[in-house]
Structures are given as C-alpha cells and as structure tokens.
Design an enzyme around this catalytic site. Structure first.
Site, PDB file in Angstrom:
ATOM      1  N   GLY A   4       0.600  -1.208   0.060  1.00  0.00           N
ATOM      2  CA  GLY A   4      -0.088   0.197  -0.115  1.00  0.00           C
ATOM      3  C   GLY A   4       0.675   1.320   0.038  1.00  0.00           C
ATOM      4  N   GLU A  17      -0.368   5.873  -0.922  1.00  0.00           N
ATOM      5  CA  GLU A  17      -0.678   6.390   0.519  1.00  0.00           C
ATOM      6  C   GLU A  17      -0.135   7.738   0.819  1.00  0.00           C
ATOM      7  OE1 GLU A  17      -1.150   3.539   3.473  1.00  0.00           O
ATOM      8  OE2 GLU A  17      -1.648   1.922   2.050  1.00  0.00           O
ATOM      9  N   CYS A  28       6.455   7.887  20.186  1.00  0.00           N
ATOM     10  CA  CYS A  28       5.186   8.162  20.930  1.00  0.00           C
ATOM     11  C   CYS A  28       4.140   8.099  19.893  1.00  0.00           C
ATOM     12  CB  CYS A  28       5.063   9.328  21.662  1.00  0.00           C
ATOM     13  SG  CYS A  28       6.342   9.669  22.787  1.00  0.00           S
ATOM     14  N   ASP A  42      -6.877  -3.413   5.582  1.00  0.00           N
ATOM     15  CA  ASP A  42      -5.751  -3.771   6.470  1.00  0.00           C
ATOM     16  C   ASP A  42      -6.216  -4.191   7.960  1.00  0.00           C
ATOM     17  OD1 ASP A  42      -3.667  -3.522   4.567  1.00  0.00           O
ATOM     18  OD2 ASP A  42      -3.711  -1.298   4.786  1.00  0.00           O
ATOM     19  N   GLU A  46      -3.267  -8.324  18.136  1.00  0.00           N
ATOM     20  CA  GLU A  46      -2.921  -7.936  19.310  1.00  0.00           C
ATOM     21  C   GLU A  46      -4.094  -7.445  20.144  1.00  0.00           C
ATOM     22  OE1 GLU A  46      -0.992  -4.434  17.432  1.00  0.00           O
ATOM     23  OE2 GLU A  46      -2.215  -2.987  18.829  1.00  0.00           O
ATOM     24  N   HIS A  57      11.627  -3.967   6.994  1.00  0.00           N
ATOM     25  CA  HIS A  57      12.046  -3.258   8.051  1.00  0.00           C
ATOM     26  C   HIS A  57      13.690  -3.057   7.998  1.00  0.00           C
ATOM     27  CE1 HIS A  57       8.460  -5.258   9.823  1.00  0.00           C
ATOM     28  NE2 HIS A  57       8.437  -4.216  10.085  1.00  0.00           N
TER      29      HIS A  57
HETATM   30  N1  GLN Z   1      -1.325  -0.137   3.667  1.00  0.00           N
HETATM   31  C1  GLN Z   1      -0.501  -0.010   5.091  1.00  0.00           C
HETATM   32  C2  GLN Z   1       0.676   0.458   4.383  1.00  0.00           C
HETATM   33  O1  GLN Z   1       1.276  -0.018   3.342  1.00  0.00           O
HETATM   34  C3  GLN Z   1      -0.547  -1.230   5.873  1.00  0.00           C
HETATM   35  C4  GLN Z   1       0.351  -0.815   6.920  1.00  0.00           C
HETATM   36  C5  GLN Z   1       0.488  -1.857   8.123  1.00  0.00           C
HETATM   37  O2  GLN Z   1       0.303  -3.128   7.765  1.00  0.00           O
HETATM   38  N2  GLN Z   1       0.813  -1.761   9.196  1.00  0.00           N
HETATM   39  O3  GLN Z   1       1.619   1.166   5.016  1.00  0.00           O
END
Ligand code: GLN
Ligand code: ZN
Length: 757
Positions: free
Chosen positions: A431, A483, A515, A598, A604, A693
């Site tokens: 995304g 996005e 934060c 999403d 969690e 990451h």
């Molecule tokens: N669509 C979101 C992105 O690509 C999904 C983010 C996520 O999974 N935390 O940033």
C-alpha cells in the site's frame, strides 16, 4: 483511613521533553552529563507533581531511559553476548545499544507488553549468571527522599513475569533460571530493607495470563524463598490488565499486599474476593481508576465497587489506585484547548486520574450531603454526554448489512479470475510508498494552513503519478496509489469519520522514544463522505493495470484508538465496519474493484486469557465481514496483517473470507510455511518475500528461493508475491531496487514453471 497509591507515572513528560532529551543525546547534541541532568529534572518534576496531587504512596524507580524491562535485565547483568559486556554496571552506551543496535551488533528484539501498545525489549538468556550490578530502585528511593522529601515505593518487575518476558531458554529450564534470579532479587530487596524502605511494589502481570497450576506452584516457591529474610519490608504484589488466574493461590503468597485490577478484571476479581474472601493480614490494592483509557470514572460505579469491597476488606487496608501504570495514558488533559467542552470534561489523562484518586478518597469519607453534591457533579458529566447527539442510540442492527459474500470463495474465484486475468504469481505491494521528507513537509504545511487545498492536492497527484509510472516500469501486476496523503493509517480515517476526536498533546509511549497519539472514539461512528475515492480513482485513471483500493480495517481502527466505554467494544467495531462498507461500495461504484482492508492490529486485540479469545475473534471476524461482504462477486477483497504468529488464530483468519491475504513472513519463513502446510489455507495468499524493516535490498535470487520454497507447500495458483508490509519508512532508491528484484524473481519462477509444464 484509606490511602491512595500510584503504580507508575508516564515517562514522556508534559511536552514529550523526555523524548527530546533522548533524541538529542542520541544525536550527540547533548553530552552524557547534560543528558543525566535533564532526565533527572524530568524525573523529579514527576515526583513533585504526584506529591502536589497528594498521592499518599508514590512510586519511584518506574522512570526509565528507555524501557523498564530492559532496566531490569541490565540491572541483573543480562546483556546479550554480542555486546561484549564485561560485568559491573552497564554503561549508557551498552544500554542503548541493546535497545537500538549499533555498528557491531543487532538490537534485541522488541515485543508488545501484554495487550498494550507499549513495546518492551526482550531480555535474552544465554547462560549468563544473573548478578545485581546496580540497585536502581534503591537509587530512585534515595533520590526521591533527599530531593523531594518523599517516602517512595520502589517499583520492581517481578521475577516470574521477567522470566516469562525473556527468551533464550527452553521450557524445562524455567525453574532453574528462576532460582538463579532469586539471589540478585534477594540482595536487591535486602538492600531496600536496610535503607528503611517500607513498601516495595513488585509487578507480576503474568499472574493474570492463563498460567498452569504447576507454574503457579513455582510462583509460590519463588515468593517463599524471596521473602525469607525481609521482616521489615512489605511487598505489594501488583497485578494488572485482567483478573488473576489463580486467586486463592495468589492471596496465599507470603506478601503483605495484593494489587488487583478492578477495571479490566473487575467481575472475576470481585467474584473471587466475594467467594474466597481476602486475607485479614494483607493490604488490598484496589485498581479502581482505568489506567488504560482516557475517560473519567463514573463515581456511581466506583461507589458500588468500593462498597462491595469495603464489606469484606476494611478501608484502612485498602489502597485506592489506578488499575495499572499510567504510562498507557497521556499526561494531562490540561493542554487540550480545542476539544469540545462536553467531551473535555469527561476526560481524565494521567494527572487527572491522580486527582480523581484524591476525589474518590474524599468522597468516601465525606458527609452525606457533600456526597450528594459530589455525586451529582460527576453524574452530570455522563448524562450530558449520554444525551448528546453524538451518542444517540442507534437502532439499526448490524444484521441490516450482509456479513456473507453471495458466493462461496471457490465459486466467486472463477468470476474473479475471468475478470482480472492476472498472471501466475501476481506481484503487488502492501500500500504505502516511501514518505520522503518532502512529502511530510508538504503535508505539514497543508495542515498548518500554509498551503491551500488545491496546491496540496496537486502535489499528492504528482506523487501518485510518479509512482504509478514507477510501478508500471517495474512491471508490477497490481498497483497501489501509494498513500502519500496519509500520515497514519488510523488517523486518516478517523479524521474523516464522525465520532472521532483528536488531541493536541495526547501522546503515549509506544517504544523507546517513539510516541503515538491515538484518536478518541467518543460518539457513534458514521460515514460522512468518501475518504479514499479521489486518490484511488485518479491513480486508476493513469494505468490499465488494476489499482488496489486501500482501507484500514474496523478492528485495527478500534484497537489503535481510545474507545468510548459506555457501550461494548464490539458495538463500536460494528459501527466502524458499517461506515467502511460504504467506502468500499463507493470505490466499487467508481470501478475500484480490488480493495485491501488492512487488519495489522487484529491479533494484538486478543484477550490475555485464552478462554476469552473466541468471543473476541467472533466479533472481530464479524466486523471485518460487515466491512467487506456486501460487494460484487467479482470484487476482490484483500487483507493484510503484519505478524507471523498465525497458528493460534488461523481459523479466524480463514473466517474473514478475504479473497487474498498478504502477511509478513520473511523473518520467520520456515515456521509460517509449516503452519500453512498443516492447515491448508484455501484462498489467495501472499507471503511477504522480503523484510521491509531493513534497508537491505534483497537479491532476485534470494527472493526466488523464498518463492520456490513457498510454492512447494502452497497451492500454486493462489499464490501472490509481495513485500512484508508497507514501504513508507523506506527510501525511494532502495524500494525501487528491491521491487525490481522482486518482480524479476516472480518472472523467473513463472518462466521455470511454464517450461516444466
Ligand atoms: N497499507 C498499509 C501500508 O502499506 C499497511 C500498514 C500496516 O500493515 N501496518 O502502509
Ligand atoms: Zn503491515
């Protein structure tokens, strides 16, 4: 008389000065001496504030430079081998290296603290012998006494929970390790006793999870050992986030006080107190103020709870306290000058919660006539809120909207294949594309009113165009708009839906210096107008390839917000879902018929007690289905989750009935493939083939191997190729390179497959 007590105070400071101090130290803008001085000022200021708010028992040692679990680990010398630790007190640079990594060594893993959005650093065992390198709670105690004149209550993470939160050992080593921990813990407590400490708070939140009888027996052994030579030190064994699992055993532990959560674990804890009583020689920590939410307490229900308890435990043996540390709520409502007054008066952040403690204490002992006035004032807040148009009860039922696609997957799949004509192993992304400093600056300018709507939209459009071209060039099969208009995936939708409010300064610590500022869901959630249509339709107008619509799911929006507590959570989830299906249908109407919803936060939200999972999963799945079922057969619903522990919730994931799911796997590949082998997932699935990451660009060959491996166990014609998660934190160059390699990898595998066929 009843006393008030606090369990922990937010670390971040009124204006996140804690964060700023940390970050300027990391950036070498201040030296260690300055750093320590600034941190000390913040710490003392927090103590001073609690003293002014007349908290009787003030926690010390709850303050940290990063994370309290890491503090505990380094205090016992548990430093991972790769940091070449030589013994004695752990230096600041080693401390931060464990948390954040350095040139030579990788940081320790970070994970969620129980069911909160706070992340702690996972302690690593590798054969070290724990020793007390430095008595941090003692230092904090002495400092508070000398500098602020406070007889503080040192706070300590208990040995059982500490071990439960660590890794690097086998289950059968647990007991030995707990024994090894006893000696430094004992020494620490003896030193506290020596210094004249009266009460110490030992946190054992693991006692509220589904632990076995044997584990509980071990806890009893640990505490018997631990408390042997402590005639003058009283221990408040503190639990929170739920009711304790083995109530009878817990109240039998050789400690002087037991702290229970009468908010999150109210019913069960109360039933247990009523059924089994509470020991006459112990203090009951009454967690009566919600430390996890931002609403003022309803005094009426507080009164009911306290009256029930007081029938069993005399008030001299009660401590009124928040249900958990206040680190999970923002610091003060005082700074919120643009919230609606009706809403603002119903809020209590950390500081206000401490004031509430004092108010409740006064209320309990006030004369009858005063009680009435206090009660009236409190009730007015809630009646006003309840009768506001924001909360007018909604009479339509969730049943009004479909929660089932009209065709089962196998049948709609045929229609979808026909419509989409995708190649074998379709490639796509999750995304978001890199959010450069430029785009962040532009967004900020627009928010501050320095940039007009038209110009702003122009910039966003340009960015979309740039990345549609890049995606075409790379050869991806299903494109996204990127996005660029979103700062945060929940905030973006919250700002456009009815029922959400945003604070100016409502920050809470997520991990380290990071934060977050969760939205407040204070009223009924409603759809107002299309939220994502403009950008998506524009993106689609630029390409022949399908552009996936991108929406944040109802459960994630809920789990990452502070939610109204006058109605059950699932009702709020359904309301969000009903607003989202309208967005989905708006997209569909304008030709966006591949839509990703999403749900990265679905997992969690799982309750801490396994017995409660099913209930949660049932409504969470229902909310997702409400948001995604009432669509055309040919509309392809995608979902995305970024975690790899699926084994335990696989049935719920299947029940979402999404046509395609993309999930994070590259850091745990073998494990997940195994899961899917055992538990055939029969819909479209994209296993993340590279870890977003890390800035490292994986090679084509590397990803090809990952794909081939997955293909050996998964149904090939349902397999998608994508990265692990959104790419917004990556740099543009590395993203383009990695995606190129990813697409090439998919193409290579396709070629090989055609040849072998
Ligand atoms: N669509 C979101 C992105 O690509 C999904 C983010 C996520 O999974 N935390 O940033
Ligand atoms: Zn993700």
């Amino acid at each position: 008389m009843v006393q008030t007590s606090n369990l922990g105070y937010p670390r971040i400071g009124d204006y996140r000065e804690w964060k700023k101090t940390l970050e300027s130290f990391w950036a070498n803008e201040i030296n260690e001496v300055q750093f320590l001085k600034q941190m000390k000022d913040i710490r003392l200021y927090h103590l001073q504030k609690q003293k002014e708010k007349q908290v009787d028992i003030i926690p010390v040692g709850d303050f940290t430079f990063y994370d309290h679990v890491l503090d505990t680990a380094v205090m016992f010398g548990l430093v991972p081998d790769r940091f070449q630790y030589q013994g004695n007190a752990v230096s600041l640079s080693t401390y931060f290296a464990i948390a954040r990594g350095n040139q030579e060594a990788q940081a320790s893993e970070m994970t969620k603290w129980f069911n909160t959005n706070y992340h702690y650093i996972v302690p690593e065992w590798s054969g070290q012998i724990p020793t007390l390198t430095e008595n941090k709670p003692l230092k904090a105690y002495l400092e508070a006494k000398e500098e602020v004149g406070i007889e503080g209550k040192p706070v300590l993470l208990g040995p059982f929970t500490f071990l439960k939160c660590s890794k690097g050992y086998e289950q059968n080593q647990f007991e030995d390790l707990s024994k090894a921990l006893l000696s430094p813990y004992k020494q620490l407590l003896l030193e506290l006793q020596e210094a004249g400490v009266k009460w110490v708070q030992i946190d054992e939140p693991s006692l509220v999870t589904s632990i076995s009888d044997d584990e509980m027996k071990l806890v009893a052994r640990i505490y018997r050992e631990l408390t042997q030579e402590l005639p003058n030190l009283s221990i408040m064994l503190q639990t929170y986030f739920e009711a304790v699992t083995h109530y009878e055993a817990v109240i039998g532990l050789p400690v002087q006080g037991i702290g229970l959560d009468f908010v999150a674990g109210y019913e069960e804890n109360m039933q247990n107190v009523e059924k089994f009583g509470f020991p006459k020689d112990k203090v009951l920590g009454v967690g009566i103020i919600d430390g996890r939410n931002i609403w003022k307490e309803n005094l009426l229900s507080v009164q009911v709870k306290l009256e029930k308890l007081s029938a069993m435990v005399p008030s001299e043996r009660q401590w009124l306290q928040p249900s958990c540390s206040l680190q999970h709520v923002p610091v003060s409502v005082k700074y919120e000058d643009s919230l609606h007054p009706l809403l603002k008066q119903a809020l209590a952040f950390g500081d206000e919660k401490l004031e509430e403690l004092q108010e409740i204490k006064q209320f309990m002992t006030a004369a009858v006539s005063d009680k009435e006035t206090i009660m009236q004032t409190n009730q007015d807040i809630f009646t006003q809120l309840a009768s506001s148009e924001w909360r007018t009860p909604v009479d339509d039922k969730p049943e009004d909207i479909r929660t089932k696609r009209s065709l089962p997957f196998q049948e709609r799949r045929v229609a979808q294949e026909e419509k989409w004509q995708l190649p074998f192993l379709p490639t796509t992304t999750i995304g978001s594309f890199p959010q450069t400093t430029d785009i962040r600056r532009i967004r900020r300018k627009w928010r501050n009113g320095e940039l007009g709507d038209m110009e702003y939209e122009q910039v966003i459009k340009q960015k979309i165009k740039e990345w549609i071209d890049i995606q075409e060039e790379i050869g991806l099969d299903v494109l996204v708009h990127g996005e660029f208009e979103r700062t945060d995936m929940v905030e973006f939708f919250g700002e456009k839906l009815e029922g959400f409010a945003f604070t100016k300064n409502g920050w809470v610590q997520s991990y380290g210096s990071r934060c977050v500022k969760p939205p407040l869901i204070y009223g009924n959630v409603n759809f107002i107008q299309p939220m994502t249509v403009k950008e998506t339709v524009y993106a689609q107008s630029l390409t022949e390839k399908p552009v996936k619509g991108m929406i944040t799911g109802p459960v994630t929006i809920l789990n990452w917000s502070f939610v109204r507590n006058d109605v059950p959570r699932h009702e709020v989830a359904y309301q969000i879902a009903k607003a989202l299906i309208q967005e989905v249908q708006e997209l569909e109407k304008l030709g966006i018929e591949m839509i990703q919803v999403d749900e990265p936060a679905l997992r969690e939200g799982l309750p801490l007690k396994v017995e409660k999972w099913q209930e949660y999963l049932t409504w969470a799945v229902r909310a997702f289905r409400l948001a995604t079922s009432d669509v055309l057969d040919t509309t392809q619903i995608h979902t995305h989750m970024c975690y790899s522990e699926f084994r335990d919730i696989i049935d719920a994931i299947k029940a979402l009935d999404a046509d395609v799911i993309s999930i994070e796997t590259s850091r745990s590949h073998g494990e997940l493939i195994y899961d899917f082998e055992q538990n055939i997932y029969d819909k479209g699935i994209g296993l993340g083939v590279y870890d977003i990451h890390s800035p490292r660009v994986p090679s084509e060959e590397e990803m090809r191997k990952v794909i081939q491996r997955a293909l050996s166990v998964l149904p090939n014609d349902l397999f998608w190729v994508n990265p692990d998660c959104g790419l917004k934190t990556r740099r543009e160059e590395e993203t383009i390179l990695a995606l190129k390699n990813m697409v090439q990898a998919a193409k290579q595998v396709r070629k090989a497959q055609t040849v072998s066929n």
